[in-house]
Motif scaffolding. Structure first.
Motif, mmCIF file in Angstrom:
data_model
loop_
_atom_site.group_PDB
_atom_site.id
_atom_site.type_symbol
_atom_site.label_atom_id
_atom_site.label_comp_id
_atom_site.label_asym_id
_atom_site.label_seq_id
_atom_site.Cartn_x
_atom_site.Cartn_y
_atom_site.Cartn_z
ATOM 1 N N GLY A 126 0.779 -1.239 0.000
ATOM 2 C CA GLY A 126 0.000 0.000 0.000
ATOM 3 C C GLY A 126 0.806 1.282 0.000
ATOM 4 N N HIS A 127 2.041 1.243 0.448
ATOM 5 C CA HIS A 127 2.869 2.447 0.497
ATOM 6 C C HIS A 127 3.524 2.771 -0.849
ATOM 7 C CE1 HIS A 127 5.793 -0.711 0.727
ATOM 8 N NE2 HIS A 127 6.714 0.175 0.404
ATOM 9 N N LEU A 128 3.468 1.829 -1.795
ATOM 10 C CA LEU A 128 4.111 2.049 -3.091
ATOM 11 C C LEU A 128 3.331 3.096 -3.887
ATOM 12 C CD1 LEU A 128 4.977 -1.644 -3.981
ATOM 13 C CD2 LEU A 128 6.523 0.118 -3.099
ATOM 14 N N THR A 129 4.046 4.049 -4.433
ATOM 15 C CA THR A 129 3.421 5.171 -5.142
ATOM 16 C C THR A 129 3.406 4.922 -6.645
ATOM 17 O OG1 THR A 129 5.514 6.332 -5.443
ATOM 18 C CG2 THR A 129 4.282 6.776 -3.388
ATOM 19 N N TRP A 130 2.566 5.684 -7.351
ATOM 20 C CA TRP A 130 2.553 5.613 -8.814
ATOM 21 C C TRP A 130 3.910 5.974 -9.373
ATOM 22 C CZ3 TRP A 130 0.053 2.984 -12.072
ATOM 23 C CH2 TRP A 130 -1.298 2.685 -11.894
ATOM 24 N N ASP A 131 4.575 6.960 -8.789
ATOM 25 C CA ASP A 131 5.902 7.360 -9.285
ATOM 26 C C ASP A 131 6.878 6.184 -9.244
ATOM 27 O OD1 ASP A 131 5.080 9.938 -9.815
ATOM 28 O OD2 ASP A 131 5.908 10.770 -7.966
ATOM 29 N N ALA A 132 6.928 5.492 -8.123
ATOM 30 C CA ALA A 132 7.844 4.359 -7.983
ATOM 31 C C ALA A 132 7.463 3.234 -8.944
ATOM 32 C CB ALA A 132 7.831 3.842 -6.546
ATOM 33 N N VAL A 133 6.163 2.952 -9.046
ATOM 34 C CA VAL A 133 5.684 1.898 -9.936
ATOM 35 C C VAL A 133 6.012 2.241 -11.389
ATOM 36 C CG1 VAL A 133 3.562 0.849 -10.860
ATOM 37 C CG2 VAL A 133 3.891 1.046 -8.382
ATOM 38 N N GLN A 134 5.699 3.467 -11.808
ATOM 39 C CA GLN A 134 5.948 3.879 -13.201
ATOM 40 C C GLN A 134 7.442 3.882 -13.524
ATOM 41 O OE1 GLN A 134 3.900 3.795 -15.406
ATOM 42 N NE2 GLN A 134 1.911 4.295 -14.571
ATOM 43 N N LYS A 135 8.259 4.321 -12.586
ATOM 44 C CA LYS A 135 9.714 4.337 -12.808
ATOM 45 C C LYS A 135 10.216 2.914 -13.029
ATOM 46 C CE LYS A 135 14.084 5.848 -10.846
ATOM 47 N NZ LYS A 135 14.760 6.462 -9.710
ATOM 48 N N SER A 136 9.739 1.990 -12.213
ATOM 49 C CA SER A 136 10.138 0.594 -12.345
ATOM 50 C C SER A 136 9.706 0.029 -13.693
ATOM 51 C CB SER A 136 9.527 -0.227 -11.209
ATOM 52 O OG SER A 136 9.815 -1.583 -11.360
ATOM 53 N N ILE A 137 8.486 0.319 -14.087
ATOM 54 C CA ILE A 137 7.966 -0.185 -15.368
ATOM 55 C C ILE A 137 8.725 0.428 -16.542
ATOM 56 C CG2 ILE A 137 5.944 -0.162 -16.894
ATOM 57 C CD1 ILE A 137 4.249 -0.413 -14.257
ATOM 58 N N MET A 138 8.929 1.739 -16.508
ATOM 59 C CA MET A 138 9.591 2.437 -17.620
ATOM 60 C C MET A 138 11.052 2.022 -17.785
ATOM 61 S SD MET A 138 7.180 4.116 -18.936
ATOM 62 C CE MET A 138 7.807 5.382 -19.981
ATOM 63 N N THR A 139 11.730 1.739 -16.677
ATOM 64 C CA THR A 139 13.145 1.349 -16.748
ATOM 65 C C THR A 139 13.316 -0.162 -16.844
ATOM 66 O OG1 THR A 139 13.340 1.288 -14.336
ATOM 67 C CG2 THR A 139 13.896 3.381 -15.441
ATOM 68 N N ASN A 140 12.183 -0.876 -16.756
ATOM 69 C CA ASN A 140 12.202 -2.342 -16.805
ATOM 70 C C ASN A 140 13.084 -2.932 -15.699
ATOM 71 O OD1 ASN A 140 11.156 -4.691 -17.875
ATOM 72 N ND2 ASN A 140 12.899 -4.991 -19.238
ATOM 73 N N LYS A 141 13.073 -2.266 -14.539
ATOM 74 C CA LYS A 141 13.806 -2.748 -13.367
ATOM 75 C C LYS A 141 12.797 -3.079 -12.276
ATOM 76 C CE LYS A 141 18.029 -0.164 -14.167
ATOM 77 N NZ LYS A 141 18.944 0.856 -13.652
ATOM 78 N N PRO A 142 13.002 -4.189 -11.586
ATOM 79 C CA PRO A 142 12.046 -4.550 -10.534
ATOM 80 C C PRO A 142 12.133 -3.619 -9.330
ATOM 81 C CG PRO A 142 13.838 -6.146 -10.635
ATOM 82 C CD PRO A 142 14.054 -5.176 -11.752
ATOM 83 N N LEU A 143 11.014 -3.497 -8.620
ATOM 84 C CA LEU A 143 11.038 -2.859 -7.308
ATOM 85 C C LEU A 143 11.693 -3.879 -6.378
ATOM 86 C CD1 LEU A 143 7.487 -1.278 -6.951
ATOM 87 C CD2 LEU A 143 9.644 -0.128 -7.404
ATOM 88 N N LEU A 144 12.596 -3.426 -5.553
ATOM 89 C CA LEU A 144 13.393 -4.324 -4.729
ATOM 90 C C LEU A 144 13.036 -4.174 -3.256
ATOM 91 C CD1 LEU A 144 15.851 -6.290 -4.586
ATOM 92 C CD2 LEU A 144 17.267 -4.258 -4.297
ATOM 93 N N ALA A 145 12.777 -5.299 -2.618
ATOM 94 C CA ALA A 145 12.548 -5.332 -1.172
ATOM 95 C C ALA A 145 13.566 -6.289 -0.572
ATOM 96 C CB ALA A 145 11.137 -5.784 -0.853
ATOM 97 N N GLU A 146 14.375 -5.786 0.360
ATOM 98 C CA GLU A 146 15.340 -6.624 1.068
ATOM 99 C C GLU A 146 14.735 -6.974 2.412
ATOM 100 O OE1 GLU A 146 18.659 -3.931 0.998
ATOM 101 O OE2 GLU A 146 19.406 -4.795 -0.863
ATOM 102 N N LEU A 147 14.676 -8.277 2.698
ATOM 103 C CA LEU A 147 13.974 -8.765 3.880
ATOM 104 C C LEU A 147 14.905 -9.513 4.812
ATOM 105 C CD1 LEU A 147 11.097 -10.377 1.830
ATOM 106 C CD2 LEU A 147 11.045 -8.144 2.873
ATOM 107 N N SER A 148 14.704 -9.312 6.107
ATOM 108 C CA SER A 148 15.384 -10.076 7.142
ATOM 109 C C SER A 148 14.318 -10.976 7.763
ATOM 110 C CB SER A 148 15.975 -9.129 8.188
ATOM 111 O OG SER A 148 16.571 -9.861 9.222
ATOM 112 N N LEU A 149 14.493 -12.301 7.674
ATOM 113 C CA LEU A 149 13.381 -13.212 7.964
ATOM 114 C C LEU A 149 13.472 -14.015 9.258
ATOM 115 C CD1 LEU A 149 12.542 -14.544 4.389
ATOM 116 C CD2 LEU A 149 11.455 -12.715 5.700
#
Length: 170
Positions: A126-149
């Motif tokens: 829910g915190h992901l913005t249109w700007d971040a989503v569009q940038k990822s799509i336009m550059t063909n780079k994934p949105l990255l989440a680093e997780l400590s599990l």
């Protein structure tokens, strides 16, 4: 004029918004290992612990929880929601339109090489913005989440992941 009883041309099938395709990459580190005591109880030991990503109702790409790092790529479709924010769709997206998330599922390998789920970790979107989503799509780079599990007791982290366990790279 249309014949009596006719109301004019029938509408065609309703078009579904397909949206743009987006990849969310989950880089999972600090995994708890393949054996741990449930709630600190030596009487209840979980062994052969794996982690996988949930696609629909199925846990896929399960990997042993003693690896140094596991990476998952979840491909979703993104459309504009009623509130104007991104709405994530597809088999990896879970929850209601205004509260979408991904699931990482903890499973135990049982006899017969079948997995049994015992916990899940929720990665909110829910915190992901249109700007971040569009940038990822336009550059063909994934949105990255680093997780400590690993949780504070040394077991598999579950429930909704908080900021100290997840770092987004937009």
């Amino acid at each position: 004029m249309p014949p009596e009883g006719a109301s004019g041309p029938k509408p065609g099938p309703r078009k579904r918004a397909t949206g743009d395709e987006l990849t969310i990459r989950l880089v999972c580190r600090n995994l708890p290992g393949i054996r741990f005591e449930e709630c600190g109880e030596a009487a209840h030991i979980r062994e052969a612990v794996y982690v996988g990503i949930q696609k629909g109702t199925e846990v896929v790409e399960a990997a042993p929880a003693n690896l140094r790092q596991v990476t998952y790529n979840a491909t979703v479709r993104v459309v504009k929601g009623r509130d104007g924010r991104p709405n994530f769709l597809g088999a990896y997206a879970h929850g209601k339109p205004d509260d979408r998330f991904l699931y990482l599922s903890w499973v135990q390998l049982k006899p017969g090489r079948r997995f049994e789920m015992f916990r899940r970790a929720k990665i909110k979107l829910g915190h992901l913005t249109w700007d971040a989503v569009q940038k990822s799509i336009m550059t063909n780079k994934p949105l990255l989440a680093e997780l400590s599990l690993t949780d504070e007791r040394g077991g598999p982290l579950c429930a909704t992941l908080r900021d100290q366990h997840i770092k987004w790279r937009l």
